[in-house]
Enzyme design. Structure first.
Site, short mmCIF file in Angstrom:
data_model
loop_
_atom_site.label_atom_id
_atom_site.label_comp_id
_atom_site.label_asym_id
_atom_site.label_seq_id
_atom_site.Cartn_x
_atom_site.Cartn_y
_atom_site.Cartn_z
N HIS B 102 64.41 -23.78 -3.42
CA HIS B 102 65.17 -23.29 -2.27
C HIS B 102 66.13 -22.16 -2.63
O HIS B 102 66.93 -21.75 -1.81
CB HIS B 102 65.94 -24.46 -1.64
CG HIS B 102 65.03 -25.61 -1.31
ND1 HIS B 102 64.78 -26.63 -2.20
CD2 HIS B 102 64.24 -25.85 -0.24
CE1 HIS B 102 63.91 -27.47 -1.66
NE2 HIS B 102 63.57 -27.03 -0.48
N HIS B 122 62.95 -22.89 3.59
CA HIS B 122 62.07 -22.36 4.62
C HIS B 122 62.45 -20.91 4.94
O HIS B 122 63.63 -20.56 4.95
CB HIS B 122 62.11 -23.26 5.86
CG HIS B 122 63.47 -23.48 6.43
ND1 HIS B 122 64.45 -24.21 5.79
CD2 HIS B 122 64.04 -23.03 7.58
CE1 HIS B 122 65.53 -24.22 6.52
NE2 HIS B 122 65.32 -23.52 7.62
N SER B 177 53.73 -27.38 11.00
CA SER B 177 53.74 -27.50 12.47
C SER B 177 52.88 -26.44 13.14
O SER B 177 52.38 -26.67 14.25
CB SER B 177 55.18 -27.44 13.00
OG SER B 177 55.83 -26.28 12.53
#
Lengths: 204, 204
Positions: B102, B122, B177
């Protein structure tokens, strides 16, 4: 796998880690059974035990075969939800593989798959299995007669019934609440050791 | 590790397993990331994918290195709570090891420990990371300039921003998703493949 196995309680703290490190001479095996902990947390616990001179070959890791392998522990304890014994024996031939079983049929299946020893129970009513019917010593005796693997009995084993368990053919005992819930865990463990050795030695 | 990685959603059903089996030619890697499932359940899912001719080397198992090893999958994806990269590379040298990072600092550490690739994100706002601040493409570009490992970008990647991610130096994209929440997952995946290949091929 003969002897006394102490199983961690799923919420192992500093104090309990220290207890194991200081009293390993009274134990034959220590099982890290910390189901809610991550791989890294379990690996860290194994490291800390080994840092305090707990022999790695006497540490058994529950379910996480990868942790047992990278930390070069003695073995892995498998449950119904774990990888299969056959897969683990084929891919990690240096690890001792124990299987937790609850019936003779499961024991025979584990033996056929190549398990090194069995953990069978619970034998007597136990705090950690409240509500479930204990297997009893007659079922333990039937199981030990029918399998050639070492059988470690678990569940409600106290110093007062160790002789019954060993008389029924168990090669070892596994303890949880008998130590973790004891007022004086060191005293309790010494008592287990004393009784176990006396029964094994034919003194009682 | 270049290409399109599809990550399972943690509640993989028959329908989704079937989707992967039927559409593997549109994917480069499939990650079994089923954190709440047991080792045996994850192993069974891997078996079922391989039974439907999904190549085992294109299946990556999240966290459970033991499952990846016994099922001879392509690799293992490690998180902060997993075994260390160094331990896994030393003990499972045949597995590709991905690390979820991250920040640039985490990426450099993972590279130094011997990871084979990085999953970084993300990147964009994402349903699965609601509330957390996305890293953005500038940070992705800075990261890819400073590490030599392949970087797979994850988080909010849609067909409309694939070109930005690849222009920032990512070698692949990871989707969750964008497929699992799509009205028509097959159509969505075809669109991702089409866009990805066109950008990689210099068409766009």
């Amino acid at each position: 796998m003969q002897g006394i196995h102490l199983i961690s309680n799923g919420r192992l703290t500093e104090k309990e880690l220290d207890f194991v490190a200081r009293n390993m001479e009274l134990l034959d095996f220590f099982h890290l059974r910390e189901k809610k902990k991550t791989a890294q947390e379990i690996a860290d616990l194994a490291d800390r035990l080994m840092d305090t001179d707990v022999p790695r070959e006497r540490i058994i890791i529950n379910d996480r075969v990868d942790v047992a392998h990278v930390k070069r522990c003695g073995g892995a304890q498998l449950a119904y939800h774990s990888l299969t014994i056959a897969n683990v024996k084929a891919c990690f031939p240096h690890l001792l593989v124990g299987k937790s079983v609850h019936s003779l049929a499961e024991a025979l299946d584990a033996e056929q798959q190549g398990a090194d020893y069995l953990l069978y129970g619970h034998i007597f009513p136990s705090n950690s299995k409240r509500g479930a019917e204990p297997r009893g010593v007659a079922a333990l005796a039937e199981l030990t007669r029918n399998v050639s693997l070492p059988v470690i009995a678990i569940g409600g084993i106290h110093t007062s019934n160790v002789h019954q368990v060993l008389a029924a053919g168990a090669n070892g005992i596994a303890i949880m609440s008998g130590i973790w819930d004891a007022e004086d865990p060191v005293k309790a463990l010494k008592h287990y050791r004393d009784v176990f050795d006396k029964v094994e030695g034919g003194v009682v």
